[in-house]
Design a protein around this motif. Structure first.
Motif, PDB file in Angstrom:
ATOM      1  N   LEU A  44     -32.119  -4.385 -50.365  1.00 18.70           N
ATOM      2  CA  LEU A  44     -33.461  -4.844 -50.723  1.00 18.70           C
ATOM      3  C   LEU A  44     -34.163  -5.625 -49.614  1.00 18.70           C
ATOM      4  O   LEU A  44     -35.375  -5.829 -49.677  1.00 18.70           O
ATOM      5  CB  LEU A  44     -33.389  -5.718 -51.984  1.00 18.70           C
ATOM      6  N   THR A  45     -33.427  -6.061 -48.585  1.00 18.21           N
ATOM      7  CA  THR A  45     -34.048  -6.916 -47.570  1.00 18.21           C
ATOM      8  C   THR A  45     -34.092  -6.316 -46.168  1.00 18.21           C
ATOM      9  O   THR A  45     -34.969  -6.681 -45.375  1.00 18.21           O
ATOM     10  CB  THR A  45     -33.306  -8.273 -47.483  1.00 18.21           C
ATOM     11  N   ILE A  46     -33.159  -5.425 -45.831  1.00 18.29           N
ATOM     12  CA  ILE A  46     -33.071  -4.975 -44.439  1.00 18.29           C
ATOM     13  C   ILE A  46     -34.248  -4.108 -44.013  1.00 18.29           C
ATOM     14  O   ILE A  46     -34.567  -3.998 -42.832  1.00 18.29           O
ATOM     15  CB  ILE A  46     -31.740  -4.211 -44.210  1.00 18.29           C
ATOM     16  N   TRP A  47     -34.930  -3.494 -44.986  1.00 18.15           N
ATOM     17  CA  TRP A  47     -36.057  -2.627 -44.638  1.00 18.15           C
ATOM     18  C   TRP A  47     -37.214  -3.427 -44.032  1.00 18.15           C
ATOM     19  O   TRP A  47     -38.024  -2.879 -43.265  1.00 18.15           O
ATOM     20  CB  TRP A  47     -36.553  -1.862 -45.866  1.00 18.15           C
ATOM     21  N   GLY A  48     -37.322  -4.723 -44.369  1.00 17.39           N
ATOM     22  CA  GLY A  48     -38.433  -5.534 -43.867  1.00 17.39           C
ATOM     23  C   GLY A  48     -38.460  -5.626 -42.352  1.00 17.39           C
ATOM     24  O   GLY A  48     -39.464  -5.260 -41.712  1.00 17.39           O
ATOM     25  N   PRO A  49     -37.380  -6.118 -41.715  1.00 16.94           N
ATOM     26  CA  PRO A  49     -37.377  -6.169 -40.242  1.00 16.94           C
ATOM     27  C   PRO A  49     -37.542  -4.795 -39.594  1.00 16.94           C
ATOM     28  O   PRO A  49     -38.107  -4.694 -38.499  1.00 16.94           O
ATOM     29  CB  PRO A  49     -35.996  -6.769 -39.928  1.00 16.94           C
ATOM     30  N   ILE A  50     -37.051  -3.734 -40.250  1.00 16.46           N
ATOM     31  CA  ILE A  50     -37.208  -2.390 -39.696  1.00 16.46           C
ATOM     32  C   ILE A  50     -38.686  -2.018 -39.615  1.00 16.46           C
ATOM     33  O   ILE A  50     -39.178  -1.547 -38.577  1.00 16.46           O
ATOM     34  CB  ILE A  50     -36.436  -1.359 -40.534  1.00 16.46           C
ATOM     35  N   LEU A  51     -39.420  -2.235 -40.703  1.00 16.32           N
ATOM     36  CA  LEU A  51     -40.850  -1.911 -40.729  1.00 16.32           C
ATOM     37  C   LEU A  51     -41.645  -2.824 -39.801  1.00 16.32           C
ATOM     38  O   LEU A  51     -42.567  -2.370 -39.098  1.00 16.32           O
ATOM     39  CB  LEU A  51     -41.388  -2.031 -42.154  1.00 16.32           C
ATOM     40  N   ILE A  52     -41.294  -4.107 -39.776  1.00 12.46           N
ATOM     41  CA  ILE A  52     -41.989  -5.042 -38.893  1.00 12.46           C
ATOM     42  C   ILE A  52     -41.790  -4.651 -37.434  1.00 12.46           C
ATOM     43  O   ILE A  52     -42.707  -4.722 -36.607  1.00 12.46           O
ATOM     44  CB  ILE A  52     -41.490  -6.484 -39.150  1.00 12.46           C
ATOM     45  N   GLY A  53     -40.571  -4.204 -37.104  1.00 10.68           N
ATOM     46  CA  GLY A  53     -40.278  -3.789 -35.742  1.00 10.68           C
ATOM     47  C   GLY A  53     -41.087  -2.592 -35.296  1.00 10.68           C
ATOM     48  O   GLY A  53     -41.386  -2.430 -34.105  1.00 10.68           O
ATOM     49  N   ARG A  54     -41.465  -1.732 -36.247  1.00  9.01           N
ATOM     50  CA  ARG A  54     -42.285  -0.564 -35.907  1.00  9.01           C
ATOM     51  C   ARG A  54     -43.761  -0.914 -35.762  1.00  9.01           C
ATOM     52  O   ARG A  54     -44.507  -0.199 -35.092  1.00  9.01           O
ATOM     53  CB  ARG A  54     -42.113   0.505 -36.979  1.00  9.01           C
TER      54      ARG A  54
END
Length: 508
Positions: free
Chosen positions: A450-460
């Motif tokens: 539920l949380t790891i997708w956030g940094p992935i999207l922010i990084g893009r």
């Protein structure tokens, strides 16, 4: 119930107390490593770490007795108080004296031969390596003699002083880093001499504090039955600690043989990053005494509950602190170090995964130590751990990469806690594997998903830099808090957190 609540409050406050002070240690340590690596250079820095690492490989006996001392201190404090603790102190002191003599002989006989005949040392640095080796042995002996005092400080839950010693230690290392560039003498040898001086100061701090704070301490003749009990407990623990150190230093030696000291430098820097991030996570130090004391008092259910809490929160704190760093590791390393050793970025990420799994396994090990029944746990876990080395060696002989070695280590790091849980089920019948899976594993996996997708999207969406790191930290902290109160923490843990933050008056 009131006593349990007060113990829980003390554990949590000790953890927060340590973590706040350890933040300072982290920042200073990162800067110190940057300066030392710049002054020594990659090859000398790698040589220092591989030589000192080889000496520490002989400390498996010491580590085993240190764990035994900590366990018996905690057990006696929970059962017999200071009188029982004094018996452990006297026995531990004389055991450590005898052990230090034995290990010095081992280091001089075996280690000196290996350094001069087998270790890969850059041209012209063999003399320096030999000097470092002798100083590392002295540091090693001082660390042995420090064990009875440091273990007592932790068992007594004097976490304020424990944190202060860490701050003093890191400040001394900072002073070394600032002085080192101006030394006219060989920088590598000068650095090793000053690090030895720090070891002297550390033991004096713990000795003086223990003598002043714990007035009951006095040297008496050790009781043979206590010595036998401690050695019996340590006997199987030696096997486990030996396996752990052989594995750790074995990987160090293998990478040195196949890739040279540059990879040793990358490995050392990677572990420095992980050690720095671990300073935020002091749950193990704070909760271990309570787990053993609860078991000694017959409160097995509380020991198991604390193990669940330790497993979950060790993961959560390390995960929240580390994730934005890992997603921006190249930027962080370039900012931190002027000369980043090759492979450092990928090794940091791989070692992070290993560290998370190790922290979970540490909670399981703590409960097993409380029972004192080590045989099955140590044999099964240790043989599995040692098996990593021949597998890694064969992989490297077939042309494998250094990254692949750590992937192998991660696979085994999943297997070992699983074995530990099965053994724990046999030792403590009230412990249920399904309960651990529901209470710990499911909640950890769900939090990650539920949380790891956030940094992935922010990084893009954002370029690498401080603004991106700040946004990622904001997201992961807020998302983790939501998960924490929604499902990660159980009712007792939520109530404790609300009470400590005084939010219980507003949130029912």
């Amino acid at each position: 119930m009131a006593a349990v609540s007060e113990d829980s409050r003390r554990v949590t406050k000790n953890t927060l107390y340590l973590a706040a002070r350890m933040l300072f240690v982290l920042l200073v340590s990162l800067y110190t490593t940057r300066v030392v690596l710049k002054v020594l250079g990659v090859e000398d820095y790698g040589t220092y770490n591989v030589v000192c690492g080889f000496v520490s490989m002989f400390s498996f006996l010491t580590s085993s007795l240190a764990n035994a001392t900590q366990r018996f201190y905690n057990f006696e404090l929970g059962k017999n108080g200071d009188e029982g603790t004094l018996k452990i102190y006297c026995s531990s002191f004389y055991i450590q004296i005898c052990l230090s003599l034995v290990l010095v002989i081992l280091c001089e006989a075996v280690g000196l031969w290996y350094v001069n005949n087998k270790m890969v040392i850059p041209d012209g640095r063999l003399y320096a390596a030999n000097v470092i080796f002798q100083l590392a042995i002295l540091q090693f002996v001082l660390a042995i003699l420090q064990v009875p005092y440091m273990a007592l400080v932790i068992a007594k839950e004097e976490m304020g002083f424990y944190a202060i010693t860490s701050i003093v230690d890191v400040l001394m290392k900072l002073a070394i880093a600032l002085v080192l560039p101006y030394a006219d003498y060989d920088h590598l040898i000068f650095y090793a001499c000053l690090m030895t001086l720090i070891s002297v100061v550390n033991i004096l701090m713990f000795y003086t504090y223990s003598k002043v704070k714990f007035r009951f301490l006095s040297l008496r003749r050790p009781q043979l039955d206590v010595v036998r009990e401690m050695l019996g407990f340590s006997g199987w623990n030696v096997f486990g600690t030996f396996a752990s150190l052989i594995y750790t230093q074995g990987i160090n030696v293998l990478t040195n043989l196949f890739f040279g000291p540059v990879v040793n430098a990358a490995r050392a820097v990677s572990y420095q990053v992980m050690t720095g991030l671990h300073v935020f996570n002091q749950f193990g130090i704070s909760m271990r005494p309570q787990i053993v004391k609860s078991y000694a008092q017959g409160n097995t259910k509380r020991s198991i509950a604390l193990m669940f809490t330790l497993s979950k929160f060790s993961f959560l704190v390390f995960y929240v602190v580390s994730l934005p760093i890992l997603f921006n590791i190249d930027f962080v390393l370039d900012l931190w170090l002027e000369n980043v050793p090759q492979y450092t970025n990928i090794l940091v990420i791989l070692i992070f995964v290993m560290s998370v799994l190790s922290s979970i396994n540490g909670a399981i090990s703590c409960v097993v130590h409380a029972t004192g029944k080590m045989k099955l746990y140590q044999i099964s876990g240790s043989l599995t751990l040692i098996l990593i080395l021949p597998v890694a060696y064969l992989y490297l002989k077939m042309g494998g990469t250094v990254q692949g070695v750590y992937v192998i280590c991660i696979i085994f790091s999943v297997i070992i806690p699983t074995i530990g849980l099965v053994v724990l089920r046999r030792l403590i019948p009230v412990f249920k594997l399904q309960s651990y899976f529901d209470e710990v594993v499911i909640r950890i996996l769900l939090t990650v998903v539920l949380t790891i997708w956030g940094p992935i999207l922010i990084g893009r969406m954002m370029p690498t830099g401080f603004p991106r790191i700040i946004v990622e930290y904001a997201f992961i902290i807020l998302a983790s808090i939501v998960c924490l109160f929604a499902f990660f923490a159980n009712r007792q843990e939520r109530n404790l957190m609300l009470s400590l933050t005084h939010l219980d008056k507003w949130i029912k």
